[in-house]
Design a protein around this motif. Structure first.
Motif, short mmCIF file in Angstrom:
data_model
loop_
_atom_site.label_atom_id
_atom_site.label_comp_id
_atom_site.label_asym_id
_atom_site.label_seq_id
_atom_site.Cartn_x
_atom_site.Cartn_y
_atom_site.Cartn_z
N LYS A 1 0.81 -1.33 0.11
CA LYS A 1 -0.05 -0.15 -0.08
C LYS A 1 1.05 1.26 0.01
O LYS A 1 0.34 2.12 -0.46
CB LYS A 1 -0.92 -0.08 1.21
CG LYS A 1 -0.33 -0.13 2.50
CD LYS A 1 -0.32 -1.57 2.82
CE LYS A 1 0.59 -2.05 4.15
NZ LYS A 1 0.56 -3.24 4.59
N LEU B 1 -8.50 0.35 9.73
CA LEU B 1 -7.69 -0.35 8.50
C LEU B 1 -6.33 -0.84 8.86
O LEU B 1 -5.43 -1.25 8.21
CB LEU B 1 -7.49 0.94 7.39
CG LEU B 1 -8.86 1.08 6.84
CD1 LEU B 1 -8.33 2.14 5.89
CD2 LEU B 1 -9.57 0.22 6.23
N ASN B 2 -5.91 -0.62 10.09
CA ASN B 2 -4.51 -1.17 10.71
C ASN B 2 -4.79 -2.21 11.70
O ASN B 2 -5.29 -1.76 12.82
CB ASN B 2 -3.77 -0.14 10.81
CG ASN B 2 -2.23 -0.41 11.15
OD1 ASN B 2 -1.94 -0.89 12.43
ND2 ASN B 2 -1.36 -0.30 10.36
N GLY B 3 -4.45 -3.63 11.57
CA GLY B 3 -4.55 -4.55 12.29
C GLY B 3 -3.50 -4.43 13.52
O GLY B 3 -3.87 -4.74 14.59
N THR B 4 -2.41 -3.91 13.38
CA THR B 4 -1.41 -3.56 14.37
C THR B 4 -1.83 -2.65 15.36
O THR B 4 -1.91 -2.87 16.62
CB THR B 4 -0.12 -3.07 13.85
OG1 THR B 4 0.53 -4.09 12.84
CG2 THR B 4 0.99 -2.90 14.98
N TYR C 1 2.05 -8.72 12.29
CA TYR C 1 1.21 -7.78 11.77
C TYR C 1 1.64 -6.46 11.47
O TYR C 1 1.19 -5.57 10.79
CB TYR C 1 0.32 -7.44 13.12
CG TYR C 1 -0.40 -8.66 13.58
CD1 TYR C 1 -0.75 -9.68 12.91
CD2 TYR C 1 -1.19 -8.36 14.85
CE1 TYR C 1 -1.54 -10.68 13.51
CE2 TYR C 1 -1.78 -9.52 15.46
CZ TYR C 1 -2.03 -10.79 14.70
OH TYR C 1 -2.71 -11.53 15.17
N ALA C 2 2.87 -6.03 12.04
CA ALA C 2 3.53 -4.71 12.08
C ALA C 2 4.48 -4.75 10.67
O ALA C 2 4.72 -5.80 10.10
CB ALA C 2 4.24 -4.29 13.22
N GLU C 3 4.49 -3.54 10.22
CA GLU C 3 5.47 -3.31 8.94
C GLU C 3 6.80 -3.22 9.57
O GLU C 3 7.19 -3.31 10.79
CB GLU C 3 5.14 -1.96 8.39
CG GLU C 3 3.87 -1.49 7.83
CD GLU C 3 3.39 -2.52 6.78
OE1 GLU C 3 4.12 -2.36 5.66
OE2 GLU C 3 2.45 -3.06 6.99
N ASP D 1 2.89 2.12 11.01
CA ASP D 1 1.70 1.65 11.76
C ASP D 1 1.17 2.70 12.56
O ASP D 1 0.09 3.13 12.80
CB ASP D 1 1.77 0.06 12.43
CG ASP D 1 1.89 -0.77 11.27
OD1 ASP D 1 1.24 -1.25 10.56
OD2 ASP D 1 3.32 -1.49 11.15
N ASP E 1 0.34 4.10 7.54
CA ASP E 1 -0.17 2.65 6.75
C ASP E 1 -1.85 3.03 6.63
O ASP E 1 -2.19 2.62 5.46
CB ASP E 1 0.17 1.57 7.84
CG ASP E 1 -0.30 0.26 7.05
OD1 ASP E 1 0.22 -0.20 6.05
OD2 ASP E 1 -1.36 -0.19 7.48
N LYS F 1 -3.79 3.19 3.07
CA LYS F 1 -5.00 2.57 2.76
C LYS F 1 -6.02 3.33 2.28
O LYS F 1 -6.73 2.91 1.39
CB LYS F 1 -5.05 1.43 3.81
CG LYS F 1 -4.17 0.43 3.87
CD LYS F 1 -4.14 -0.36 5.23
CE LYS F 1 -3.21 -1.43 5.38
NZ LYS F 1 -2.98 -1.90 6.81
N GLY G 1 -7.23 -8.09 9.55
CA GLY G 1 -6.67 -7.19 8.60
C GLY G 1 -5.25 -7.15 8.49
O GLY G 1 -4.47 -6.46 7.69
N ALA G 2 -4.45 -8.13 9.06
CA ALA G 2 -3.19 -8.22 8.92
C ALA G 2 -2.68 -9.56 9.22
O ALA G 2 -3.54 -10.42 9.89
CB ALA G 2 -2.14 -7.21 9.87
N1 HSE Z 1 0.97 -3.46 9.26
C1 HSE Z 1 -0.11 -3.80 8.55
C2 HSE Z 1 -1.36 -3.67 9.65
C3 HSE Z 1 -0.31 -4.90 7.81
O1 HSE Z 1 -1.10 -3.94 10.72
O2 HSE Z 1 -2.41 -3.45 9.45
C4 HSE Z 1 -1.60 -5.04 7.20
O3 HSE Z 1 -1.65 -4.21 6.04
#
Ligand code: HSE
Ligand code: NAP
Length: 438
Positions: A107, A160-163, A190-192, A198, A203, A207, A304-305
């Motif tokens: 993204k 929109l961010n799972g982290t 989950y994290a970038e 994040d 992030d 999105k 979401g991640a």
């Molecule tokens: N780092 C992103 C999140 C991964 O936690 O949502 C999913 O796009």
């Protein structure tokens, strides 16, 4: 007639790449039967060949040169799962130039270079598919672009961010500070790789930019949005929010007023009424509320991640890519180039209206609340509630104000004045109250 064979090259074998390798291996026979083609994961690239991996990839298939995959004439589909906007951009453009189909979960790349990438896909005659780039396993790209094609979208908002949702959930459940739960989100994949993307909201902004483009045909860059993250929220904010009847979620909110044709995109932690659907979405789950002018409001919830959820979305694109190659149809191409985009413009951010939550750490002495109230009144901001509680530091108190409806400009001017007060001892924390309905 024998079935055609299509070769896939995976650029990146990290969290997502290994998930794709693992699930694709398991699903391959079924997918081939369903798609009427032979599909081969024929090459993969990594940065470090000596790194231990959870999946076994024959060394003959591995390279450290992702560009050699993008330019390999025997590869039909390039799956970019490296991340970043440098090598990933080169690889993507090189593959698209050669007419290949690129599948991407990146993204950050799409937000920064989407216009160039979709133009390259059109010129090369291939395609660029990106279901995994927004909301992990939720097929939100397909929902907005295909399932809701009859609609215009006055409002899309969501987690929109799972982290961040994982961190916020654990902070609330365990009464734990932010830093102590971030490590767990990283360990779970989950994290970038740069987790500031994040927790600082970037992030989510990437999105949101993709969703705004899908819905409205215009690219809104993060520098034209309000973007605020979760890293200054404390466990005490959850207690204050709960006392007021709210939970706290990091939301992206994309609105379009079809009378004025103004679009706004913002990302910030938001107080949501506890009884709303999104306030109850916890852990790594994402949720997106899409309001269409024909369908009304639809809501999508899912992981979401993480490895499996994201691999599910990537494999859906791989299947679409094979359909495109076999039948010349499947996923629709690139930019919607919506006629509706013409005339659309960005709303000035300072005009956005709403209610606010402000937390101040102040000297615990007479007259402080009066000074704070004076600043709010001078800026025509009406206070709705005040919660004062002792701070962990002696002689300091935490003062939480909520406001009635006002605008960003007035709130920002007031915030600057509050920060200048001698009795205010830390930068104020501003959260927005989300009056968003479902
Ligand atoms: N780092 C992103 C999140 C991964 O936690 O949502 C999913 O796009
Ligand atoms: P990751 O675990 O860090 O994996 C990245 C992979 O790419 C690794 O295999 C790495 O090689 C390789 N790589 C990175 N830079 C490279 C370079 N310059 N040259 C060659 N190889 C390089 O990342 P990830 O979590 O899988 O994420 C991949 C992409 O998916 C990102 O765009 C991310 O934003 C997106 N995404 C992730 C998730 C998620 O839940 N993790 C969800 C949705 C989307 P080594 O293994 O040798 O280091």
């Amino acid at each position: 007639m024998s079935a055609p064979t299509y070769n896939i090259g995976l650029c990146g074998l990290g969290t997502v790449g290994q998930g794709v390798w693992k699930h694709f291996g398991r699903l391959r026979t079924d997918l081939e039967a369903r798609l009427g083609a032979r599909i081969e994961l024929s090459r993969a690239s990594v940065r470090d060949l000596s790194k231990a991996r959870d999946v076994k990839v024959p060394s003959s298939k591995l390279t450290t040169d992702p560009l050699s995959i993008a330019t390999d004439p025997d590869i039909h589909i390039v799956c970019e799962l490296m991340g970043g906007t440098g090598v990933a951009r080169e690889v993507t453009l090189a593959a698209l130039k050669r007419g290949k189909i690129v599948v991407s979960a990146n993204k950050a790349l799409i937000c920064a270079h989407g216009a160039e990438i979709f133009a390259a896909a059109r010129r090369g005659g291939g395609a660029f598919l990106f279901e995994a780039s927004v909301a992990g396993g939720i097929p939100i790209i397909k929902a907005v672009r295909e399932g809701l094609v009859a609609n215009r979208f006055p409002r899309i908002y969501g987690i929109l961010n799972g982290t961040c949702n994982y961190i916020l959930t654990k902070m609330e459940e365990l009464d734990a500070p932010y830093a102590s739960v971030l490590g767990e989100a990283k360990r779970l994949g989950y994290a970038e790789s740069d987790e500031s993307l994040d927790v600082e909201g970037w992030d989510t902004a990437h999105k949101a930019s993709i969703l705004a483009w899908l819905a409205h045909g215009v690219w809104v860059r993060p520098d034209k949005m309000i973007v605020e993250g979760i890293n200054r929220i404390t466990p005490a904010d959850f207690k204050n929010a709960a006392a007021l009847g709210f939970g706290i979620k990091l939301l992206a909110i994309i609105t379009r007023d079809f009378k004025t044709d103004e679009i706004s995109v913002r990302v910030h932690p938001t107080l949501l009424p506890q009884e709303t659907v999104l306030a109850r979405v916890s852990g790594v789950f994402n949720a997106i509320s899409v309001t269409g002018d024909v369908v009304g409001t639809t809501v999508y919830i899912g992981r979401g991640a993480g490895q499996d959820a994201t691999a599910s979305a990537v494999i859906s694109d791989l299947a679409d890519a094979v359909s495109l190659l076999t039948h010349g149809k499947g996923a629709p191409q690139g930019s919607p180039d919506l006629p509706a985009a013409k005339g659309a413009r960005l709303a000035p951010l300072e005009r956005i209206r709403g209610r606010f939550y402000v937390r101040l750490t102040v000297a615990d002495r007479p007259g402080v609340l009066a000074r704070v109230a004076t600043i709010m009144a001078r800026n025509h901001m009406s206070i709705a509630s005040v919660i004062q509680s002792p701070s962990e530091t002696p002689d300091l108190a935490s003062l939480v104000l909520t406001t009635h409806d006002s605008d960003e400009r007035a709130m920002r001017v007031a915030l600057r004045a509050l920060a200048r007060l001698e009795s205010v001892r830390e930068a104020p924390l501003l959260l927005r109250i989300g009056d968003l309905g479902d």
